[in-house]
Motif scaffolding. Structure first.
Motif, PDB file in Angstrom:
ATOM      1  N   GLU A  60       1.095  -1.435   0.069  1.00 39.01           N
ATOM      2  CA  GLU A  60      -0.118   0.293  -0.369  1.00 39.01           C
ATOM      3  C   GLU A  60       0.585   0.905  -0.142  1.00 39.01           C
ATOM      4  O   GLU A  60       0.301   2.172   0.911  1.00 39.01           O
ATOM      5  N   VAL A  61       1.902   1.307  -0.401  1.00 37.23           N
ATOM      6  CA  VAL A  61       3.086   2.583  -0.677  1.00 37.23           C
ATOM      7  C   VAL A  61       2.067   3.334  -1.426  1.00 37.23           C
ATOM      8  O   VAL A  61       2.786   4.543  -1.190  1.00 37.23           O
ATOM      9  N   LEU A  62       1.899   3.915  -2.104  1.00 43.99           N
ATOM     10  CA  LEU A  62       1.181   4.356  -3.392  1.00 43.99           C
ATOM     11  C   LEU A  62       0.688   5.016  -2.124  1.00 43.99           C
ATOM     12  O   LEU A  62      -0.285   6.308  -2.741  1.00 43.99           O
ATOM     13  N   ARG A  63      -0.916   4.427  -1.914  1.00 32.24           N
ATOM     14  CA  ARG A  63      -1.961   5.060  -1.128  1.00 32.24           C
ATOM     15  C   ARG A  63      -1.395   5.610  -0.092  1.00 32.24           C
ATOM     16  O   ARG A  63      -1.956   6.722   0.718  1.00 32.24           O
ATOM     17  N   GLU A  64       0.077   5.501   1.142  1.00 27.91           N
ATOM     18  CA  GLU A  64       0.453   6.545   1.711  1.00 27.91           C
ATOM     19  C   GLU A  64       0.815   7.270   1.570  1.00 27.91           C
ATOM     20  O   GLU A  64       0.657   8.265   1.761  1.00 27.91           O
ATOM     21  N   ILE A  65       0.881   6.632   0.238  1.00 26.91           N
ATOM     22  CA  ILE A  65       1.649   8.580  -0.081  1.00 26.91           C
ATOM     23  C   ILE A  65       1.061   9.234  -0.613  1.00 26.91           C
ATOM     24  O   ILE A  65       1.196  10.467  -0.020  1.00 26.91           O
ATOM     25  N   GLY A  66       0.271   8.583  -1.500  1.00 25.32           N
ATOM     26  CA  GLY A  66      -1.355   9.540  -1.219  1.00 25.32           C
ATOM     27  C   GLY A  66      -1.878  10.163  -0.340  1.00 25.32           C
ATOM     28  O   GLY A  66      -2.380  11.529  -0.440  1.00 25.32           O
ATOM     29  N   MET A  67      -2.300   9.905   0.675  1.00 22.81           N
ATOM     30  CA  MET A  67      -2.722  10.605   2.047  1.00 22.81           C
ATOM     31  C   MET A  67      -1.910  10.820   2.543  1.00 22.81           C
ATOM     32  O   MET A  67      -2.491  11.968   2.864  1.00 22.81           O
ATOM     33  N   ILE A  68      -0.376  10.910   2.458  1.00 23.49           N
ATOM     34  CA  ILE A  68       0.434  12.398   2.932  1.00 23.49           C
ATOM     35  C   ILE A  68       0.271  12.650   2.193  1.00 23.49           C
ATOM     36  O   ILE A  68       0.242  14.502   2.666  1.00 23.49           O
ATOM     37  N   ALA A  69       0.643  12.556   1.003  1.00 26.34           N
ATOM     38  CA  ALA A  69      -0.030  14.642  -0.054  1.00 26.34           C
ATOM     39  C   ALA A  69      -1.288  14.732   0.048  1.00 26.34           C
ATOM     40  O   ALA A  69      -1.549  16.164  -0.190  1.00 26.34           O
ATOM     41  N   ARG A  70      -2.208  14.418   0.471  1.00 28.70           N
ATOM     42  CA  ARG A  70      -3.506  14.829   0.497  1.00 28.70           C
ATOM     43  C   ARG A  70      -3.976  15.889   1.983  1.00 28.70           C
ATOM     44  O   ARG A  70      -4.243  16.983   2.139  1.00 28.70           O
ATOM     45  N   ALA A  71      -3.222  15.322   2.501  1.00 23.34           N
ATOM     46  CA  ALA A  71      -3.013  15.458   4.107  1.00 23.34           C
ATOM     47  C   ALA A  71      -2.124  17.044   3.963  1.00 23.34           C
ATOM     48  O   ALA A  71      -2.808  18.538   4.561  1.00 23.34           O
ATOM     49  N   LEU A  72      -1.187  17.395   3.567  1.00 24.04           N
ATOM     50  CA  LEU A  72      -0.366  18.339   3.386  1.00 24.04           C
ATOM     51  C   LEU A  72      -1.044  19.316   2.485  1.00 24.04           C
ATOM     52  O   LEU A  72      -0.775  20.255   3.071  1.00 24.04           O
ATOM     53  N   ASP A  73      -1.269  19.156   1.113  1.00 19.88           N
ATOM     54  CA  ASP A  73      -2.385  19.473   0.138  1.00 19.88           C
ATOM     55  C   ASP A  73      -3.104  20.148   0.652  1.00 19.88           C
ATOM     56  O   ASP A  73      -3.575  21.677   1.196  1.00 19.88           O
ATOM     57  N   SER A  74      -4.036  19.620   1.936  1.00 19.39           N
ATOM     58  CA  SER A  74      -5.320  20.317   2.595  1.00 19.39           C
ATOM     59  C   SER A  74      -4.433  20.949   3.524  1.00 19.39           C
ATOM     60  O   SER A  74      -4.791  22.173   3.731  1.00 19.39           O
ATOM     61  N   ILE A  75      -4.057  20.896   3.887  1.00 17.23           N
ATOM     62  CA  ILE A  75      -3.466  22.004   4.785  1.00 17.23           C
ATOM     63  C   ILE A  75      -2.309  23.363   4.329  1.00 17.23           C
ATOM     64  O   ILE A  75      -2.786  24.244   5.375  1.00 17.23           O
ATOM     65  N   SER A  76      -2.079  23.155   3.524  1.00 12.59           N
ATOM     66  CA  SER A  76      -1.404  24.382   2.792  1.00 12.59           C
ATOM     67  C   SER A  76      -2.038  24.928   1.939  1.00 12.59           C
ATOM     68  O   SER A  76      -2.755  26.157   1.986  1.00 12.59           O
ATOM     69  N   ASN A  77      -3.475  24.352   1.339  1.00 13.06           N
ATOM     70  CA  ASN A  77      -4.342  25.198   0.922  1.00 13.06           C
ATOM     71  C   ASN A  77      -5.495  25.658   2.185  1.00 13.06           C
ATOM     72  O   ASN A  77      -5.606  27.078   2.040  1.00 13.06           O
ATOM     73  N   VAL A  78      -5.399  25.248   3.501  1.00 11.54           N
ATOM     74  CA  VAL A  78      -6.290  26.254   4.225  1.00 11.54           C
ATOM     75  C   VAL A  78      -5.070  27.490   4.706  1.00 11.54           C
ATOM     76  O   VAL A  78      -5.635  28.583   5.056  1.00 11.54           O
ATOM     77  N   GLU A  79      -4.015  26.914   4.646  1.00 14.21           N
ATOM     78  CA  GLU A  79      -2.624  28.575   5.628  1.00 14.21           C
ATOM     79  C   GLU A  79      -2.855  28.669   4.593  1.00 14.21           C
ATOM     80  O   GLU A  79      -1.929  30.394   4.933  1.00 14.21           O
ATOM     81  N   PHE A  80      -2.413  28.610   3.091  1.00 12.90           N
ATOM     82  CA  PHE A  80      -2.438  29.513   2.308  1.00 12.90           C
ATOM     83  C   PHE A  80      -3.501  30.283   1.787  1.00 12.90           C
ATOM     84  O   PHE A  80      -3.688  31.586   0.851  1.00 12.90           O
ATOM     85  N   LYS A  81      -4.734  30.343   2.185  1.00 14.03           N
ATOM     86  CA  LYS A  81      -5.854  30.810   1.047  1.00 14.03           C
ATOM     87  C   LYS A  81      -5.681  31.890   1.859  1.00 14.03           C
ATOM     88  O   LYS A  81      -6.319  33.155   0.671  1.00 14.03           O
ATOM     89  N   GLN A  82      -5.175  33.122   2.906  1.00 16.07           N
ATOM     90  CA  GLN A  82      -5.082  34.017   3.081  1.00 16.07           C
ATOM     91  C   GLN A  82      -3.916  35.092   2.195  1.00 16.07           C
ATOM     92  O   GLN A  82      -3.360  35.982   2.035  1.00 16.07           O
ATOM     93  N   TYR A  83      -3.446  34.363   0.933  1.00 15.24           N
ATOM     94  CA  TYR A  83      -2.592  35.318  -0.016  1.00 15.24           C
ATOM     95  C   TYR A  83      -3.246  34.771  -1.154  1.00 15.24           C
ATOM     96  O   TYR A  83      -2.663  34.685  -2.215  1.00 15.24           O
TER      97      TYR A  83
END
Length: 150
Positions: free
Chosen positions: A3-26
């Motif tokens: 499930e390597v790609l699933r783990e990579i995908g979950m990490i990528a989606r979580a970090l992307d979600s965080i970044s979208n919230v944090e960078f919304k101010q810009y």
């Protein structure tokens, strides 16, 4: 099945979600910070090169670049030799945001790699680079109308 790609995908989606919230101010949403970072790191890049760096189709790049331009984060300038080509440059506003994005990236790296030794981090980096290299060949083939054999 691993499930390597699933783990990579979950990490990528979580970090992307965080970044979208944090960078919304810009006014950076839906992963647009990725494009801004690459343009800051490669001033004068053209959209086709940006597409390959971020590994998305040209249409997605065109929309993201236009939104960045609409928010005065990048400038499109004509190429000196080929006036049809528009080169992308960050504005001063973008350079300031870039510093914030890279600080977030460093923090995310520290969090994601916590508890790993430097050798483990190096090994993980090497393995992920190899996986990306492997996938890139398929991405290029499919992008140009080919199909993968399952």
């Amino acid at each position: 099945m691993t499930e390597v790609l699933r783990e990579i995908g979950m990490i990528a989606r979580a970090l992307d979600s965080i970044s979208n919230v944090e960078f919304k101010q810009y006014a950076l949403t839906k992963g647009q910070y990725l494009y801004l970072v690459r343009i800051c790191e490669h001033p004068g890049i053209i959209q086709e090169q940006l597409s390959k760096l971020v590994m998305v189709d040209r249409t997605t790049v065109i929309r993201a670049v236009q939104r960045l331009a609409d928010h005065a984060l990048i400038e499109k300038r004509p190429d000196e030799t080929n006036k049809k080509i528009r080169r992308l440059y960050p504005t001063e506003k973008a350079r300031l945001i870039y510093q914030r994005i890279t600080a977030e990236e460093a923090y995310s790296n520290r969090v994601a790699l916590a508890g790993m030794t430097p050798d483990q981090v190096a090994q993980l980096t090497t393995l992920l680079h190899q996986a990306r290299t492997n996938v890139t060949a398929d991405w290029e083939r499919v992008k140009h109308g080919g199909h993968r054999d399952y």
